[in-house]
Motif scaffolding. Structure first.
Motif: not given
Length: 404
Positions: A145-152, A157-162, A178-189
């Motif tokens: 959660e701390a990593v996801l909240k870090s804007a910098s 993509q491998t990490a996001i999928e994990g 869901l606030r990460r810019s790296e998240l793609r529709p496939s993961g969100a859906y």
């Protein structure tokens, strides 16, 4: 006799401790000298001496050394390594402030130290993809959660999928993910299935994309593939995802019902498996997808199905009642679930609802093979194609249906 020889025996440890304390401070001063006063080799030798002394130094002394080293542009690597693996209060000044730490330093600390150290690293600015991937690999919710909240922080993509996979068992990760810019529709859906109401709304607002550009770019190919008799399964699946028409005309011709609305009306008398399958066929999705939609606890997928297929608000209400879901609270007010489902129906454009529905159908059924079904039953992710987004989505979305 020298003064040291004249010391009483009990005073020797005290004198030695004081001398050691002063020596530690002096060596730290030497290590911190600017490059104009000390060369790299001298600094390294001094650092080696400090390493041995720090092993037996009190906590407060070790913390002071770490604080002195934190602003340095160049510090002995052996000294940095031992301090990074020390108590969190000792390692914190270096992790938080030392700009000269490399990815190798941070990764080594993450792997060799404990969760509090990883949490400190997660809060550090400017983390690279390789560092965040190591941090996320431990599966610690507070660190993730701390990593996801870090804007910098940057995530691969491998990490996001994990993290998408981990969020199924840790729903608290959904909102920051869901606030990460790296998240793609496939993961969100696929996350949609276990997200809460607010996160589901975010998925639909941000990721329910239009297929207009795709449709315009392949418009002439439909006639070409039709002339070939739709014999190419790869082209057929892709074009079925892109095309504008949602309902299955061939299924309507074979159906015992006059159309989709008639099947929905029949469901009002009781939502049996056969009717669910028929509604799926008529809607252009497979029975497995239809069953997943009808069985969803939140209810939003039913609104998406109705909007994508052109069903009316009255048809949505018929399905809601057929699913035995409440419309009113005991006080006579509109039930929050029913209100949310109606809002979902109203907020989505038809084309965007179709995108979500078709992706679900693509991942939940079209990508399923006997091997993938066995992998889902066994929980063996090694058997899926690591490059196939639909297979990964099916593994995650259907895992709970097979008892995982």
């Amino acid at each position: 006799m020298s003064s040291s020889a004249a010391m009483s025996e009990p005073d020797v440890p005290q004198a030695t401790s004081k001398a050691r304390h002063v020596l530690l401070r002096r060596l730290t001063d030497v290590v911190c000298l600017p490059a104009s006063r000390i060369n790299a080799f001298e600094r390294a030798v001094t650092g080696d001496l400090l390493v041995d002394m720090l092993r037996l130094a009190p906590l407060e002394d070790r913390r002071r050394v770490a604080m002195r080293l934190a602003p340095l542009a160049e510090a002995p690597n052996s000294l940095v390594r031992i301090l990074l693996r020390d108590e969190p209060s000792v390692a914190a000044p270096l992790i938080e402030q030392c700009a000269s730490l490399t990815d190798v330093d941070l990764i080594g600390c993450a792997r060799d130290a404990d969760a509090p150290h990883r949490l400190l690293i997660a809060a550090r600015r400017g983390l690279s993809e390789v560092v965040t991937e190591v941090l996320l690999s431990f599966g610690e919710d507070d660190v993730i959660e701390a990593v996801l909240k870090s804007a910098s922080a940057r995530l691969s993509q491998t990490a996001i999928e994990g993290v998408v996979a981990l969020s199924r068992l840790s729903p608290g990760l959904c909102a920051p993910l869901l606030r990460r810019s790296e998240l793609r529709p496939s993961g969100a859906y696929v996350m949609f299935w276990w997200c809460g109401p607010e996160e589901r709304r975010t998925v639909l607002q941000r990721f329910a994309v239009s297929r207009e550009v795709l449709q315009d770019s392949v418009e002439d190919l439909f006639a070409m593939v039709a002339a070939e008799g739709w014999t190419d399964p790869v082209a057929r699946k892709a074009l079925q995802f892109i095309e504008r028409r949602q309902r299955n005309r061939a299924a309507i011709e074979r159906s015992p019902y006059a159309g989709l609305e008639a099947a929905v009306a029949a469901a009002g008398a009781g939502l049996k498996r056969e009717i669910v399958s028929e509604i799926g066929y008529l809607s252009g999705v497979k029975p497995l997808t239809a069953a997943k939609i009808m069985g969803d606890a939140g209810g939003e997928p039913v609104a998406i199905l109705c909007k994508a297929t052109g069903l009316s608000r009255l048809d949505l209400q018929t399905l809601w009642r057929a699913m035995r879901r409440p419309e009113l609270t005991p006080d006579g007010d509109v039930h929050p679930d029913w209100e949310r489902v109606q809002v979902t129906y109203e907020m989505l454009a038809v084309d965007r609802a179709q995108t979500v529905l078709r992706y679900w159908n693509w991942s939940l059924s079209s990508a399923l093979t006997p091997a993938l079904l066995q992998a889902i039953r066994d929980g063996d992710e090694a058997l899926i194609d690591e490059y196939s987004a639909p297979e990964k989505a099916a593994m995650l979305a259907l895992a709970e249906n097979f008892g995982r």
